[in-house]
Design an enzyme around this catalytic site. Structure first.
Site, PDB file in Angstrom:
ATOM      1  N   LYS A   1      15.457  -0.229   5.104  1.00  0.00           N
ATOM      2  CA  LYS A   1      15.058   0.350   3.812  1.00  0.00           C
ATOM      3  C   LYS A   1      15.362   1.852   3.764  1.00  0.00           C
ATOM      4  O   LYS A   1      15.948   2.355   2.803  1.00  0.00           O
ATOM      5  CB  LYS A   1      13.555   0.082   3.618  1.00  0.00           C
ATOM      6  CG  LYS A   1      12.847   0.948   2.617  1.00  0.00           C
ATOM      7  CD  LYS A   1      12.880   0.381   1.229  1.00  0.00           C
ATOM      8  CE  LYS A   1      12.331   1.386   0.232  1.00  0.00           C
ATOM      9  NZ  LYS A   1      12.284   0.935  -1.109  1.00  0.00           N
TER      10      LYS A   1
ATOM     11  N   LEU B   1       0.834  -1.204   0.000  1.00  0.00           N
ATOM     12  CA  LEU B   1       0.000   0.000   0.000  1.00  0.00           C
ATOM     13  C   LEU B   1       0.874   1.262   0.000  1.00  0.00           C
ATOM     14  O   LEU B   1       2.067   1.199   0.283  1.00  0.00           O
ATOM     15  CB  LEU B   1      -0.915  -0.048   1.228  1.00  0.00           C
ATOM     16  CG  LEU B   1      -1.921  -1.217   1.201  1.00  0.00           C
ATOM     17  CD1 LEU B   1      -2.506  -1.482   2.585  1.00  0.00           C
ATOM     18  CD2 LEU B   1      -3.031  -0.941   0.182  1.00  0.00           C
ATOM     19  N   PRO B   2       0.256   2.423  -0.294  1.00  0.00           N
ATOM     20  CA  PRO B   2       1.067   3.631  -0.450  1.00  0.00           C
ATOM     21  C   PRO B   2       1.815   4.083   0.813  1.00  0.00           C
ATOM     22  O   PRO B   2       2.990   4.432   0.728  1.00  0.00           O
ATOM     23  CB  PRO B   2       0.041   4.697  -0.871  1.00  0.00           C
ATOM     24  CG  PRO B   2      -1.091   3.926  -1.480  1.00  0.00           C
ATOM     25  CD  PRO B   2      -1.146   2.639  -0.721  1.00  0.00           C
TER      26      PRO B   2
ATOM     27  N   THR C   1       6.401   0.506   1.865  1.00  0.00           N
ATOM     28  CA  THR C   1       7.417   1.312   2.542  1.00  0.00           C
ATOM     29  C   THR C   1       6.673   2.298   3.430  1.00  0.00           C
ATOM     30  O   THR C   1       5.948   3.164   2.928  1.00  0.00           O
ATOM     31  CB  THR C   1       8.260   2.105   1.525  1.00  0.00           C
ATOM     32  OG1 THR C   1       8.890   1.185   0.639  1.00  0.00           O
ATOM     33  CG2 THR C   1       9.325   2.930   2.229  1.00  0.00           C
TER      34      THR C   1
HETATM   35  P1  NAD Z   1       0.729   2.496  -6.223  1.00  0.00           P
HETATM   36  O1  NAD Z   1       0.131   3.794  -5.818  1.00  0.00           O
HETATM   37  O2  NAD Z   1       0.955   2.196  -7.659  1.00  0.00           O
HETATM   38  O3  NAD Z   1      -0.147   1.279  -5.605  1.00  0.00           O
HETATM   39  C1  NAD Z   1      -0.801   1.308  -4.380  1.00  0.00           C
HETATM   40  C2  NAD Z   1      -2.129   0.594  -4.578  1.00  0.00           C
HETATM   41  O4  NAD Z   1      -2.782   0.502  -3.309  1.00  0.00           O
HETATM   42  C3  NAD Z   1      -3.085   1.327  -5.517  1.00  0.00           C
HETATM   43  O5  NAD Z   1      -3.474   0.454  -6.571  1.00  0.00           O
HETATM   44  C4  NAD Z   1      -4.257   1.712  -4.620  1.00  0.00           C
HETATM   45  O6  NAD Z   1      -5.513   1.687  -5.292  1.00  0.00           O
HETATM   46  C5  NAD Z   1      -4.169   0.644  -3.556  1.00  0.00           C
HETATM   47  N1  NAD Z   1      -4.850   1.002  -2.299  1.00  0.00           N
HETATM   48  C6  NAD Z   1      -4.763   2.138  -1.577  1.00  0.00           C
HETATM   49  N2  NAD Z   1      -5.513   2.066  -0.478  1.00  0.00           N
HETATM   50  C7  NAD Z   1      -6.094   0.838  -0.499  1.00  0.00           C
HETATM   51  C8  NAD Z   1      -6.981   0.159   0.360  1.00  0.00           C
HETATM   52  N3  NAD Z   1      -7.457   0.734   1.475  1.00  0.00           N
HETATM   53  N4  NAD Z   1      -7.370  -1.096   0.036  1.00  0.00           N
HETATM   54  C9  NAD Z   1      -6.913  -1.697  -1.097  1.00  0.00           C
HETATM   55  N5  NAD Z   1      -6.065  -1.096  -1.954  1.00  0.00           N
HETATM   56  C10 NAD Z   1      -5.671   0.155  -1.654  1.00  0.00           C
HETATM   57  O7  NAD Z   1       2.105   2.390  -5.405  1.00  0.00           O
HETATM   58  P2  NAD Z   1       3.350   1.417  -5.733  1.00  0.00           P
HETATM   59  O8  NAD Z   1       4.309   2.112  -6.629  1.00  0.00           O
HETATM   60  O9  NAD Z   1       2.828   0.063  -6.079  1.00  0.00           O
HETATM   61  O10 NAD Z   1       4.022   1.372  -4.285  1.00  0.00           O
HETATM   62  C11 NAD Z   1       3.507   0.571  -3.225  1.00  0.00           C
HETATM   63  C12 NAD Z   1       4.472   0.638  -2.061  1.00  0.00           C
HETATM   64  O11 NAD Z   1       5.748   0.162  -2.493  1.00  0.00           O
HETATM   65  C13 NAD Z   1       4.708   2.055  -1.537  1.00  0.00           C
HETATM   66  O12 NAD Z   1       4.782   1.994  -0.141  1.00  0.00           O
HETATM   67  C14 NAD Z   1       6.024   2.457  -2.172  1.00  0.00           C
HETATM   68  O13 NAD Z   1       6.730   3.415  -1.424  1.00  0.00           O
HETATM   69  C15 NAD Z   1       6.755   1.124  -2.203  1.00  0.00           C
HETATM   70  N6  NAD Z   1       7.796   1.010  -3.246  1.00  0.00           N
HETATM   71  C16 NAD Z   1       7.557   1.428  -4.524  1.00  0.00           C
HETATM   72  C17 NAD Z   1       8.573   1.303  -5.476  1.00  0.00           C
HETATM   73  C18 NAD Z   1       8.336   1.741  -6.917  1.00  0.00           C
HETATM   74  O14 NAD Z   1       9.321   1.797  -7.684  1.00  0.00           O
HETATM   75  N7  NAD Z   1       7.105   2.048  -7.331  1.00  0.00           N
HETATM   76  C19 NAD Z   1       9.807   0.739  -5.130  1.00  0.00           C
HETATM   77  C20 NAD Z   1      10.009   0.288  -3.833  1.00  0.00           C
HETATM   78  C21 NAD Z   1       8.985   0.426  -2.888  1.00  0.00           C
END
Ligand code: NAD
Length: 293
Positions: free
Chosen positions: A169, A65-66, A94
């Site tokens: 991290k 999740l975000p 994260t």
């Molecule tokens: P994203 O915004 O693409 O995905 C998050 C998803 O969570 C979305 O699809 C959203 O609809 C869903 N969501 C939000 N609230 C929700 C709820 N209550 N119930 C169900 N679903 C819900 O973000 P991401 O890029 O996939 O990143 C996710 C995590 O990974 C973050 O914490 C980010 O910091 C970490 N991260 C991302 C990357 C990257 O390169 N994108 C790399 C390492 C770590």
């Protein structure tokens, strides 16, 4: 193979859930976005009607999740009331260390085994199943989470007790943010001193200035391996995400009274770069801001 609930199917979670399904797990997927659910269905997951429904009968419950607020809410509103007590709870998002510890304590109080397991590696690694997981939790909880994480990554490392995964991290990414800026400013200075960028790369990448930012993720187009710099700084690891991690690192440093001057400077620079409308660019694009000054 096991029944796995996967909640949060965005840029990262979508690929991770797909990899679990590919390995033969029975993945019950949930996201608030209908589009994300459709992608998960196409990738072989069973779409659940709610986060709680996804948890029904699950052996492992994975969240991606975000931020901390989302994790805390999903755990409190959907997971604790619906997951079997035997399930292992794995949060790969994260989030801030304080929330990660709070969530782990709440899980433990309800009798669940839980770990924080944030990742290193971006969307390509999530899709390709080559993430690195840094895990916080008891030895016993780690052992239970490990096989599921191994099905989505190339390395699974226990960092320590609850919250230690998140600590590892943000400390790692604080180094990354600071070394990227240091690498960028060295390239800009080298250019201004009349040094050829390729010649400087050849020297620094085998000298004491070497770092991952230099050797594996060179911010100068046409120099070193192929990186986002060669694609106009598109794709890769977005500036907004680097800024998120640096903010988490600064908040944690303040909480524990750690002096992190280079991390603070990197956070300030990425804050300004994102405020200038560049939050979607790869974080190595900060070299373009340094060239302008
Ligand atoms: P994203 O915004 O693409 O995905 C998050 C998803 O969570 C979305 O699809 C959203 O609809 C869903 N969501 C939000 N609230 C929700 C709820 N209550 N119930 C169900 N679903 C819900 O973000 P991401 O890029 O996939 O990143 C996710 C995590 O990974 C973050 O914490 C980010 O910091 C970490 N991260 C991302 C990357 C990257 O390169 N994108 C790399 C390492 C770590």
């Amino acid at each position: 193979m096991a029944r796995v609930a996967f909640i949060g199917l965005g840029n990262m979670g979508g690929g991770m859930a797909a990899n679990l399904a590919k390995k033969g797990h029975d993945v019950r997927a949930f996201d608030l976005s209908a589009e994300a659910l459709e992608r998960a269905r196409a990738a072989g997951c069973l779409v659940a009607e709610s986060a709680a429904a996804a948890c029904d009968g699950a052996e492992a419950i994975i969240t991606m999740l975000p931020a901390g607020t989302h994790v805390e809410q999903v755990y409190a509103d959907s997971i604790f009331g619906a997951a079997p007590a035997s399930a292992i709870l794995i949060d790969c998002s994260t989030i801030d260390v304080a929330t990660a510890k709070r969530v782990a304590e709440a899980a433990q109080a309800k009798g669940f085994a839980a770990v924080d397991a944030p990742v290193s590696g971006g969307i390509a690694a999530a899709n390709g199943g080559t993430l690195t997981f840094m895990v916080g939790g008891s030895e016993a909880a780690f052992k239970r989470a490990e096989p599921f994480l191994a099905d989505m990554g190339k390395a699974v490392i226990r960092a320590g007790v609850a919250g230690a995964g998140q600590a590892a991290k943000i400390c790692n990414n604080m180094i990354l943010g600071a070394t990227m800026i240091a690498t960028c400013e060295a390239f800009v200075l080298a250019e201004k001193l009349g040094l050829d960028a390729q010649a400087f790369f050849d020297i620094a990448s085998v000298s004491s200035g070497q770092s991952w930012s230099m050797t594996s993720y060179c911010p100068v187009p046409g120099v070193g391996p192929e990186t986002p710099a060669d694609r106009g700084y598109e794709g890769g690891f977005a500036t907004a995400l680097m800024l998120k991690d640096l903010r988490l690192a600064m908040a944690a440093a303040q909480d524990v009274g750690a002096d992190t001057p280079m991390g603070a400077k990197a956070a300030e620079r990425y804050e300004a770069f994102a405020a200038a409308g560049e939050g979607g660019k790869d974080f190595s694009a900060i070299i373009t801001a340094l060239r302008e000054t």
